[in-house]
Design an enzyme around this catalytic site. Sequence first.
Site, short mmCIF file in Angstrom:
data_model
loop_
_atom_site.label_atom_id
_atom_site.label_comp_id
_atom_site.label_asym_id
_atom_site.label_seq_id
_atom_site.Cartn_x
_atom_site.Cartn_y
_atom_site.Cartn_z
N TYR A 289 26.80 5.52 -37.23
CA TYR A 289 25.89 4.51 -36.69
C TYR A 289 24.80 5.17 -35.87
CZ TYR A 289 28.31 5.10 -32.19
OH TYR A 289 28.83 5.63 -31.03
N CYS A 290 23.70 4.46 -35.69
CA CYS A 290 22.63 4.92 -34.81
C CYS A 290 22.00 3.69 -34.17
CB CYS A 290 21.61 5.77 -35.57
SG CYS A 290 20.81 4.88 -36.92
N THR A 291 20.80 3.83 -33.58
CA THR A 291 20.21 2.72 -32.82
C THR A 291 19.86 1.53 -33.71
OG1 THR A 291 19.27 4.39 -31.40
CG2 THR A 291 18.43 2.15 -31.13
N GLY A 293 19.47 2.00 -37.41
CA GLY A 293 19.91 2.20 -38.79
C GLY A 293 19.17 3.27 -39.57
N VAL A 318 23.19 -0.21 -33.66
CA VAL A 318 23.76 -0.82 -32.46
C VAL A 318 23.01 -2.11 -32.10
CG1 VAL A 318 24.33 -0.44 -30.02
CG2 VAL A 318 24.42 1.47 -31.62
#
Length: 449
Positions: A289-291, A293, A318
């Site tokens: 996952y990241c901020t 996508g 997120v």
Amino acid sequence: MFMRCISKAVGRCAVVGSSHSVSRSLLLLHRTAKTSLAAIPQSATLGLCIQPCQQLQVFTRRIHSSLSPSLSLAKTPSPYLHPQSGPLQPQPLDLDQPYPPPPEDNFYTISFYSFFDIPTEKTTRLREQLQTEWSRDLQIVGRIYICEQGINAQLSIPVENTQKLRQWLEAHPVYAGRIPRFNWAIEHRQAFKALHVRVRPLVATGSEFTLQDLNHEPEYLGPEQWETELQHSSEDKQPLLIDMRNSYEFRIGKFSGAVCPDVDTFREEMNVVREMCKDRDKKEPIFMYCTGGIRCSVAGAILKSEGYENVKTLQGGVIAYGNHIRRHPEKAKSSLFRGKNFTFDKRLGEEVTSEIISRCDQCGGPCDTFTNCANRSCNLLFIQCPSCAEKHKHTCGTDFCKERAQMSHEELIKNRMPSIWNYHLRVRPEKIFSKDGIAQIPSELEMKQ
Ligand SMILES: [Zn+2]
Ligand SMILES: [Zn+2]
């Protein structure tokens, strides 16, 4: 003859026609041109990923064996990869979901990204058009990157212009049909001072990637599915869950059980992840996952192209998960993400859960408010509690920074100086602060004073 069929079959959805005619064309292709199929330009064949499912099934049934294996990976229409030229089906106007209540300052903050082909000679003109029209007509502020591989945008926009932005995009010959639904921030306000549109890579991978590389798309899981799969996998054994963000980002919030590589850049991240995965069974799931996508879209495609078969990413990152928790407050207690989501704008973070998982860099008390030292040439990124902010006048605590933070704009211009820290030190307060919570500025700088 069959080249015409190909362009019909792989053209935009709107001109494809009935599944019957598509299947006839493809059957014809299969019978007459098995070898020629390999000669279809990759970019044209990629278009099949966005065909309606039924037609895709017909397609795979008929000529699956004639294709390069990578194409069979795209089972569902891709949310972010739109490599065809020419307009596609318009995207919905983001009206079928309720807008958040208007924030106090009347600015929504949204982000979106999409990968599609922009001819090199058009990027500069598109940049100028966005820079002019979005700031003049839509009063947008934010940071937009465009390049040959598409667009990545983070912006704040007056509430009343939000629909107009979608209409602008859908009326544009390059963007129409290519911008997926907006990723709405968790907390809204004007998060940028001005609009900066730049021609530069969408994600700093450190190496070139093409739209064809991105064809190895990871699996996208919505927040609900993400929760279910993570919980389900952890019943057997803890799944590999990788936080694809930089080390300062996960200080204030992260998913429970995530591996968080201690890196400052995405380029470093990829090397660590490769090393981490190299001895694993390539069929084992990798969750990432990241901020918002985009980093996982790229990282997931890279890992898949290197043979990892089961890469799953959190769609919308997120931000999407935080909105999911906001929509279901009863889930806040059992949220798999704890703390804040770091954002690359003035806000420097938005709350997912109220839990505070970090400490003030100056006094060590519980705190998760990031700030930049008020001296612009220092600009150190660190966590500062309200009482330290008052004590140190919103700086890292040195007399030098306190003094410069008081200077007027004219004085600063007169006493202009380069940044004190390089990027790696600027985001590493643990290397800068002494025990008394005062930054240690390099001695050669003190000599210059
Ligand atoms: Zn403090
Ligand atoms: Zn400072």
